[in-house]
Design an enzyme around this catalytic site. Structure first.
Site, PDB file in Angstrom:
ATOM      1  N   GLU A 126       7.014   7.899   5.569  1.00 24.30           N
ATOM      2  CA  GLU A 126       6.706   7.750   4.203  1.00 24.30           C
ATOM      3  C   GLU A 126       7.744   8.479   3.296  1.00 24.30           C
ATOM      4  O   GLU A 126       7.547   9.593   2.729  1.00 24.30           O
ATOM      5  CB  GLU A 126       5.384   7.786   3.690  1.00 24.30           C
ATOM      6  CG  GLU A 126       4.629   6.706   4.020  1.00 24.30           C
ATOM      7  CD  GLU A 126       3.058   6.647   3.518  1.00 24.30           C
ATOM      8  OE1 GLU A 126       2.850   7.727   3.147  1.00 24.30           O
ATOM      9  OE2 GLU A 126       2.682   5.604   3.667  1.00 24.30           O
ATOM     10  N   GLU A 138       1.088   0.235   8.365  1.00 26.53           N
ATOM     11  CA  GLU A 138      -0.185   0.721   7.854  1.00 26.53           C
ATOM     12  C   GLU A 138      -1.028  -0.143   6.742  1.00 26.53           C
ATOM     13  O   GLU A 138      -0.158  -0.356   5.852  1.00 26.53           O
ATOM     14  CB  GLU A 138      -0.062   2.185   7.470  1.00 26.53           C
ATOM     15  CG  GLU A 138       0.554   3.193   8.193  1.00 26.53           C
ATOM     16  CD  GLU A 138       0.457   4.414   7.511  1.00 26.53           C
ATOM     17  OE1 GLU A 138      -0.376   4.692   6.398  1.00 26.53           O
ATOM     18  OE2 GLU A 138       1.290   5.628   7.800  1.00 26.53           O
TER      19      GLU A 138
HETATM   20  C1  GAL Z   1      -0.416   7.164   4.329  1.00 26.57           C
HETATM   21  C2  GAL Z   1       0.068   7.835   5.122  1.00 26.57           C
HETATM   22  C3  GAL Z   1      -0.952   8.162   6.278  1.00 26.57           C
HETATM   23  C4  GAL Z   1      -2.031   8.556   5.704  1.00 26.57           C
HETATM   24  C5  GAL Z   1      -2.507   7.144   4.880  1.00 26.57           C
HETATM   25  C6  GAL Z   1      -3.845   7.322   4.329  1.00 26.57           C
HETATM   26  O1  GAL Z   1       0.335   7.059   3.034  1.00 26.57           O
HETATM   27  O2  GAL Z   1       1.261   7.345   5.865  1.00 26.57           O
HETATM   28  O3  GAL Z   1      -0.598   9.280   7.210  1.00 26.57           O
HETATM   29  O4  GAL Z   1      -2.240   9.468   4.881  1.00 26.57           O
HETATM   30  O5  GAL Z   1      -1.617   7.149   3.897  1.00 26.57           O
HETATM   31  O6  GAL Z   1      -4.327   5.960   3.492  1.00 26.57           O
END
Ligand code: GAL
Length: 670
Positions: free
Chosen positions: A152, A308
């Site tokens: 990110e 994710e």
């Molecule tokens: C994302 C990040 C992850 C984790 C996740 C939690 O933004 O890439 O490492 O923190 O959020 O929602």
């Protein structure tokens, strides 16, 4: 260029895996449960830098060797990450000049990730080194199928205001503007007597007393994106020396406003994205659909990867609402419907430590005797059935203009109304089209528009002359265009286009705007006499070729045009001079949907009619995805083919249960 297929056998399923947080005996249980759930891909090592390089230049790959071997021997593939979003504490201690500084000049503390300056040469060297080391060691490993650089970019350290950044910014300006006279001309520095004598006098847009040069702020935003891209390239190229596997970095579309992902698009082999629902928001699935469509568009229409999302609640919202029954499944399949070739989560096993211990995971703290685990296993089984969807594409006849530069510019201070927001207007138009079951792509305003029957420009405040000409050509060639208020006002330096508003769109719209009349807070204005209501904005439109479709019937511009239509060449350009909204339900004659329906019909955009607007409908290749977000079953007529998830034969219709998802492989003639 390496790219697809990342997983030749089907849809990738899994998530971030952080085994370094667990003793090695747990790894064996992890792998066994991953197999039970159908996990076939994990993102590994995202936060592992301090273990891999415990001291500067001293490496320890033992644990990583063991876990990659274990995963590989169990048939689970690895998306191997470079750990550079969280530099080790020794790095921070050794290089104070790499610390992140905010606009007010505060040095941002450590004890977290992302706490480095994106322009730091020390960070550049250290991150390139560890990326190269990883690539050299694991390039040929059979388990590794792709590279996940960083995590990110620009999320928590989008812009740094330290002296190193200031120097790098001056170099960037020299490159962009050539000499300081050109910079002064571009930025309009005669205003308030802010003319620079040399590049050395330029400061980053740190906290200023009042009304800072907006062109300076826009250039700083661009410079900052380029600084992150340079970091990515350096790592990617270090990997390339050893491996030709696809390289990605996980984007945060559209929830990382400072990153211009059009600029990023050509840098990665595979576009991947992280998406989290705003749990407090009603019908968050519409925002999810928009994020997925925008991600696919950034990917140039190619399949992309959902890197994710969450199985349930996140931990970072004020109230972390759990997903409702069936919601994880609906969310996951909606992403696949809109072009994702993966369903990946943050994260595999819930953490016990630190900031994210209340974040949901595939394997919750409650373990396998839980509803969530059973849902995770069931989803894995369904995704195996969806393997034939992988690689297929989506056709759209309608495009929505999205430009991060315009987003930034509209959100700067001292605009006519704080209520007119870029995201809010894009979402209103997107939602109206979503409820009308229209599939849309997003486009940059200067992109090739020839594939689209209809283009929508929701409050695109910054439009270059080239973009204006592009939209003009689209209409002349027979396209339909819908533009909403406060579009085409300024150029790339936030300078008002010459003459009356909206400079670069006057000709194509066949009108000009004499004056803006923003409404008071929560004010509304009547449009026509059938219940259409505008918010936020009214303005005095003067026709110059366009016709009035509806006039304001109240407010400061009563009796003057509110919605117009202009025939030009072989096409038509429509203009909406206020903020209209879509409504839920079937009775939508008095809302934005009624206006858009007229344009969709005129443009001949095909779409199903008569379906409830809680039903999401998307065709991807030979597959029709039907996601029912409502509380009642819905029967969709005109569907013939085989249900992929349940084997049902559909001869002329498909019924989707309340809250359910049906995927139909369409009969060959469909
Ligand atoms: C994302 C990040 C992850 C984790 C996740 C939690 O933004 O890439 O490492 O923190 O959020 O929602």
């Amino acid at each position: 260029m390496p790219g697809y297929p990342v997983l030749p056998e089907g849809i990738a399923y899994g998530g971030d895996y952080n085994p370094e947080q667990w003793p090695e005996e747990v790894w064996h249980e992890d792998v066994r449960l991953m197999r039970e759930a159908g996990v076939n891909l994990v993102s590994l090592g995202i936060f592992g830098w301090s273990l891999l390089e415990p001291e500067e230049g001293v490496y320890d790959f033992g644990r990583l060797d063991r876990i990659i071997d274990l995963l590989g021997s169990s048939g689970i593939r690895v998306d191997l990450a470079t750990p550079t979003s969280s530099p080790p504490t020794w790095f921070r201690a050794a290089h104070p000049s790499s610390h992140l500084v905010d606009r007010a000049g505060h040095v941002i503390a450590g004890g977290s990730r992302h706490s480095f300056c994106p322009s730091s040469p020390e960070y550049a060297a250290a991150s390139e080194r560890i990326a190269g080391r990883l690539a050299a060691r694991y390039a040929g490993h059979r388990a590794v199928v792709m590279w996940h650089v960083h995590n990110e970019y620009g999320w928590a350290n989008a812009r740094c205001y330290c002296e190193t950044s200031a120097e790098a910014f001056r170099d960037w300006l020299r490159e962009r503007h050539g000499d300081v006279a050109a910079l002064n001309a571009a930025w309009g520095t005669t205003f308030w007597g802010l003319t620079y004598g040399s590049f050395d006098e330029v400061e980053p847009p740190r906290l200023a007393p009042v009304g800072q040069l907006t062109a300076l702020q826009l250039d700083y935003a661009r410079f900052s994106v380029d600084a992150h891209i340079a970091n990515f390239r350096r790592e990617r190229d270090a990997i390339r020396r050893f491996s030709d596997l696809p390289v990605t970095t996980n984007f945060m579309i559209p929830n990382c406003e400072p990153m211009d992902y059009w600029r990023w698009a050509g840098e990665v082999d595979v576009v991947s994205n992280d998406h989290y629902l705003d749990a407090g928001r009603a019908e968050g699935h519409i925002e999810l659909a928009m994020a997925a469509d925008l991600t696919r568009s950034v990917a140039g229409g190619r399949p992309w990867m959902l890197m994710e999302h969450s199985t349930g609640a996140v931990n970072w919202q004020p109230r972390n609402l759990a997903k409702r029954p069936g919601e994880m499944r609906r969310n996951s399949l909606a992403h696949v419907a809109r072009g994702s070739d993966s369903v990946l989560f943050f994260q595999w096993r819930a953490s016990r430590y630190g900031a994210e211990k209340f974040h949901s995971a595939m394997l919750p703290h409650a373990g396998t005797d839980s509803e969530l685990w059973r849902d995770v296993v069931a989803l894995g089984a369904e995704l195996r059935e969806l393997a034939p969807v992988r690689g297929s594409r989506i056709e759209a006849e309608v495009a929505l203009v999205w430009d991060w530069e315009s987003y930034w510019a509209l959100e700067l201070e001292w605009r006519p109304s704080v209520d007119l927001r870029f995201r809010e207007r894009v979402e209103a138009y997107y939602e109206a089209l979503w409820r009308e079951h229209v599939t849309v792509d997003f486009v940059h305003p200067a992109a090739d528009l020839s594939a689209y029957r209809m283009v929508v420009v929701p409050s695109s405040y910054l439009l270059t002359e080239a973009a204006g000409k592009n939209l003009h050509r689209h209409v002349e060639a027979g396209g339909h265009l819908v533009v909403s208020c406060f579009s085409g006002i300024v150029d790339e330096n936030d300078t008002i286009h010459p003459g009356a508003y909206p400079g670069v769109l006057r000709d194509v719209l066949g009108l000009s705007v004499e004056e803006f009349h923003p409404l008071p807070e929560n004010g509304t204005v009547a449009v026509g006499d059938d219940g259409l209501t505008g918010r936020i904005w009214s303005e005095r439109v003067r026709l110059a070729g366009a016709r009035t479709v509806r006039a304001f019937t109240g407010g400061p511009d009563a009796g003057h045009p509110a919605v117009t239509r202009h025939e030009l060449g072989a096409g038509t350009a429509w203009y909406v001079a206020t903020a209209l909204d879509p409504r839920v339900g079937q009775d939508t004659d008095g809302d934005l949907r009624a206006i858009l329906r007229a344009v969709l019909d005129a443009a001949g955009v095909s779409r199903p009619r008569g379906l409830p607007d809680t039903l999401e409908l998307l065709r991807r290749g030979r597959h029709l995805f039907l996601v029912n977000h409502g509380d009642e079953p819905v029967t969709v007529p005109g569907v013939s083919g085989t249900g992929v998830l349940d084997g049902a034969e559909h001869a002329g219709s498909a019924t989707v249960p309340a809250g359910g998802v049906t995927v139909v492989e369409l009969a060959p003639d469909a």
